[in-house]
Design a protein around this motif. Structure first.
Motif, short mmCIF file in Angstrom:
data_model
loop_
_atom_site.label_atom_id
_atom_site.label_comp_id
_atom_site.label_asym_id
_atom_site.label_seq_id
_atom_site.Cartn_x
_atom_site.Cartn_y
_atom_site.Cartn_z
N ASP A 208 -38.13 43.59 100.31
CA ASP A 208 -38.80 44.65 99.24
C ASP A 208 -40.25 44.11 99.27
OD1 ASP A 208 -39.58 45.77 96.98
OD2 ASP A 208 -37.45 45.91 96.27
N ARG A 209 -41.16 45.10 99.59
CA ARG A 209 -42.51 44.71 99.43
C ARG A 209 -43.02 44.48 98.41
NH1 ARG A 209 -47.23 47.82 103.28
NH2 ARG A 209 -49.17 47.04 101.93
N LYS A 293 -55.70 30.93 124.04
CA LYS A 293 -54.42 31.88 124.35
C LYS A 293 -54.92 33.36 123.87
CE LYS A 293 -49.55 32.49 124.05
NZ LYS A 293 -48.40 31.82 123.20
N LYS A 294 -54.64 34.46 124.63
CA LYS A 294 -54.73 35.71 124.09
C LYS A 294 -53.82 35.91 122.66
CE LYS A 294 -55.04 40.59 125.01
NZ LYS A 294 -54.94 41.69 126.31
N PRO A 295 -54.28 36.32 121.60
CA PRO A 295 -53.31 36.29 120.40
C PRO A 295 -52.42 37.38 120.45
CG PRO A 295 -55.60 37.00 119.80
CD PRO A 295 -55.73 36.60 121.38
N SER A 296 -51.21 37.39 119.90
CA SER A 296 -50.33 38.60 119.81
C SER A 296 -50.79 39.08 118.73
CB SER A 296 -49.05 37.88 119.76
OG SER A 296 -48.52 37.27 120.95
N PRO A 297 -50.69 40.72 118.83
CA PRO A 297 -51.07 41.36 117.61
C PRO A 297 -49.83 41.36 116.61
CG PRO A 297 -50.30 42.71 119.61
CD PRO A 297 -50.49 41.32 119.95
N PRO A 298 -50.44 41.66 115.31
CA PRO A 298 -49.28 41.39 114.24
C PRO A 298 -48.33 42.64 114.56
CG PRO A 298 -51.49 41.44 113.34
CD PRO A 298 -51.74 41.69 114.74
N ARG A 299 -46.86 42.06 114.36
CA ARG A 299 -46.01 43.27 114.32
C ARG A 299 -46.15 44.32 113.70
NH1 ARG A 299 -39.58 42.83 112.34
NH2 ARG A 299 -39.00 44.68 113.45
N LYS A 300 -46.08 45.61 113.98
CA LYS A 300 -46.41 46.60 113.04
C LYS A 300 -45.16 47.61 113.12
CE LYS A 300 -50.73 46.17 112.43
NZ LYS A 300 -51.27 45.84 111.15
N TYR A 301 -44.97 48.53 112.18
CA TYR A 301 -43.76 49.27 112.06
C TYR A 301 -43.81 50.24 113.50
CZ TYR A 301 -46.62 53.12 110.36
OH TYR A 301 -47.53 54.11 110.13
N PHE A 302 -42.79 50.78 113.89
CA PHE A 302 -42.70 51.70 114.88
C PHE A 302 -42.78 53.07 114.36
CE2 PHE A 302 -39.98 54.59 117.87
CZ PHE A 302 -40.68 54.24 118.93
N LEU A 465 -31.97 47.39 106.01
CA LEU A 465 -33.21 47.52 106.74
C LEU A 465 -34.22 46.16 106.66
CD1 LEU A 465 -34.03 51.19 106.70
CD2 LEU A 465 -32.52 49.97 108.41
N ASP A 466 -34.99 45.74 107.50
CA ASP A 466 -35.94 45.01 107.31
C ASP A 466 -37.48 45.53 107.04
OD1 ASP A 466 -37.30 45.85 109.53
OD2 ASP A 466 -37.38 43.93 110.64
N ILE A 467 -38.20 45.08 106.68
CA ILE A 467 -39.37 45.30 105.97
C ILE A 467 -40.16 46.26 106.88
CG2 ILE A 467 -41.04 43.46 106.68
CD1 ILE A 467 -41.97 43.82 103.50
N HIS A 468 -40.25 45.91 108.20
CA HIS A 468 -40.74 47.03 109.18
C HIS A 468 -40.05 48.07 109.47
CE1 HIS A 468 -42.81 42.97 110.13
NE2 HIS A 468 -43.94 43.82 110.34
N SER A 469 -38.78 47.97 109.40
CA SER A 469 -37.99 49.22 109.50
C SER A 469 -38.03 50.23 108.36
CB SER A 469 -36.21 48.83 109.71
OG SER A 469 -36.21 48.01 110.83
N ILE A 470 -38.19 49.68 107.26
CA ILE A 470 -38.48 50.31 106.09
C ILE A 470 -39.74 51.17 106.17
CG2 ILE A 470 -38.91 50.35 103.39
CD1 ILE A 470 -36.84 47.90 103.44
N GLU A 471 -40.72 50.45 106.68
CA GLU A 471 -41.97 50.93 106.64
C GLU A 471 -42.00 52.31 107.69
OE1 GLU A 471 -45.76 51.85 105.53
OE2 GLU A 471 -44.21 50.46 104.58
N GLY A 472 -41.19 52.02 108.78
CA GLY A 472 -41.07 53.11 109.80
C GLY A 472 -40.21 54.20 109.37
N LEU A 473 -39.27 54.08 108.51
CA LEU A 473 -38.56 55.20 107.81
C LEU A 473 -39.51 55.75 106.87
CD1 LEU A 473 -36.00 56.75 107.03
CD2 LEU A 473 -35.40 54.71 105.55
#
Length: 536
Positions: A208-209, A293-302, A465-473
């Protein structure tokens, strides 16, 4: 209060933590974040002593008491909600056993003894029942439910009773694993305000953001087996993470340019006598360089695009003079409601006011004693309930179910959407018959998204749902061209989506032709929780 140093923990050859550090100070509010499977619940198990680390140390002040709220907890039989909240449902007996064990072994200087004694004293206090009732009331229990037996209450209500017990104990460090899962909006707002004034420290896992933004002041992210500390709330964390990524990416690109320039000089002049020494010197510089090392981008919602529904008539559904009751309890008497095309309406109000009942009346899921339910032209209605099992073929796979729901969907797109709703990799081949209740709810939700109706009725769609799934929804529903009526306890979700509010209380439905903040303003009550219980 709590110090973790050089923590290493692996599980089935997978390293969850490696040399991870964390410090929690007295009265600090901390969120633990990371994708599903990153190790959040495992870290809680380590802190509780239910699991052991491969190496490293976890040090807790010996007089510090700890309380834990798991995601699920089974309580059955004749135990009542008040028994759970006051510790009479086994807690006092367990604490007495711990005390006797240490007293007989003359180990009363053990930290376990100190913690058990402190908790026993709280639960044995004459005022414990009054405090427990206050907590139960705040978490949505009515007085007549305090002494109802567990077998008469849902698991969600018993989890609220466990939460009440924790708040009665008031431990120095609260470990909360998805504490808002079983709360409605009203009890969530009470709980949120209570935690703002809580005297102890808090470590929470939450999807819950808004809740985290209101409570936490420090965020630890599990990232590449480390615990990375950020100062501020969840929104601050997101901004800092993006800024850190941009800086790290810029540094990586600059170094790569430098390496290319040095390598080009070496390749060009290594065989030129007058430049050979310089080329050799630069070769040594290159060999000594600490390559980034090339940084990994922050995980974003799909972000996904689903087919838009057929356009309905302007008036999608009408309830005319509806009378509905459960036995002797009247819920609605003379209810009139009209839902127009394109509205995004959230139902708010106190627990038991009739929000879910109204959603079921609109869906045609329950009978009414008098009145008429009229459907508009070209209406295709869908009802999503977290408590109703989807019509799933138990022998079909998760992927099969989604492909059947929308035959024109490409398999790669179906797998991508399922992945964003926590069905990852081989999990799409799980049989529906072995799915948990939460997994069935998520699959049901995906089926709605890939073949959406033009009137979508949703009861707590963000649960499980996790926070990224909620944002995608949330973003998917923002692009949805149909009509939406929903119930949610996620304030960020409500604020983002709702264009209309229906306040429900005592069978009375009061409309507000604006979003959630407009409703709070027009209700004339500054306190957000008070606005929900207002007469309307």
């Amino acid at each position: 209060m709590l110090v973790i140093r050089k923590l290493t923990k692996s599980f089935n050859s997978r390293i969850l933590f490696q040399d991870a550090d964390m410090t929690i100070n007295y009265a600090e509010r901390v969120a633990l974040v990371g994708p599903n499977g990153a190790g959040k619940t495992t870290l809680f198990s380590l802190l509780l002593g239910e699991d052991t680390a491969d190496s490293g140390t976890i040090q807790r002040d010996e007089y510090t008491t700890l309380g834990y709220l798991p995601q699920e907890s089974e309580v059955t039989g004749t135990v009542t909600a008040l028994d759970v909240a006051t510790g009479k449902a086994g807690d006092l007996e367990q604490l007495e056993a711990i005390l006797r064990k240490h007293e007989s072994a003359s180990t009363t200087d053990d930290p376990e003894y100190f913690e058990a004694q402190a908790k026993f004293d709280v639960l044995h206090n004459p005022g414990v029942e009054a405090k427990a009732k206050k907590m139960l009331r705040g978490l949505g229990f009515k007085e007549e439910d305090w002494n109802r037996q567990a077998r008469e209450l849902s698991g969600g209500w018993m989890m609220r009773a466990h939460l009440a017990r924790l708040l009665v104990l008031e431990p120095d460090l609260l470990l909360l694993d998805e504490p808002t899962n079983h709360l409605d909006l009203l009890s969530l707002l009470w709980f949120r305000q209570y935690l703002k004034n809580y005297p102890g420290a808090i470590l929470m896992i939450s999807h819950d953001r808004d809740f985290m933004d209101e409570i936490v002041e420090t965020v630890y992210e599990i990232d590449e087996s480390k615990l990375v500390c950020y100062t501020g709330n969840y929104s601050d964390f997101l901004k800092q993470k993006d800024d850190n990524y941009e800086r790290a990416l810029a540094a990586f690109k600059n170094q790569q340019k430098e390496i290319e320039a040095i390598q080009e000089f070496i390749d060009r002049f290594r065989n030129v006598a007058s430049k050979a020494a310089q080329a050799q010197s630069r070769q040594k510089t290159l060999e000594k360089m600490d390559v980034l090392k090339k940084p990994s981008p922050p995980r974003k919602y799909f972000r996904f695009n689903f087919p838009q529904p057929q356009r309905s008539g302007q008036r999608t559904i009408i309830l005319d003079d509806i009378h509905q009751a459960y036995g002797e309890r009247k819920v609605y008497a003379g209810l009139d409601l009209e839902v127009e095309r394109g509205e995004r309406t959230v139902l708010v109000g106190p627990n038991g006011a009739g929000k879910s009942t109204l959603l079921k009346l609109l869906a045609g899921e329950i009978p009414f004693q008098k009145g008429e339910r009229k459907l508009g032209t070209n209406l295709k209605l869908g009802y999503y309930s977290q408590h109703r099992s989807a019509q799933l073929d138990e022998n079909a796979t998760v992927l099969d179910e989604v492909m059947r729901a929308c035959p024109t969907l490409r398999e790669d797109d179906a797998r991508a959407i399922l992945g964003s709703f926590l069905f990852r990799k081989e999990e799409v081949y799980k049989k529906c018959g072995v799915l948990s209740g939460g997994e069935k709810s998520r699959l049901n939700l995906v089926k709605f998204l890939v073949d959406p109706p033009n009137l979508l009725l949703m009861d707590e769609p963000t649960t499980h749902l996790d926070i990224h799934s909620i944002e995608g929804l949330t973003q998917a529903l923002m692009r949805y061209e149909g009509t939406l009526v929903f119930i949610s306890h996620d304030v960020h979700f409500i604020r983002t989506l709702a264009t209309k509010v229906l306040h429900i209380n005592n069978g009375r439905v009061t409309p507000y032709a604006g979003g959630y903040d407009y409703y709070l303003e027009k209700s004339g009550i500054i306190n957000e929780r008070a606005a929900l219980v207002a007469e309307g």
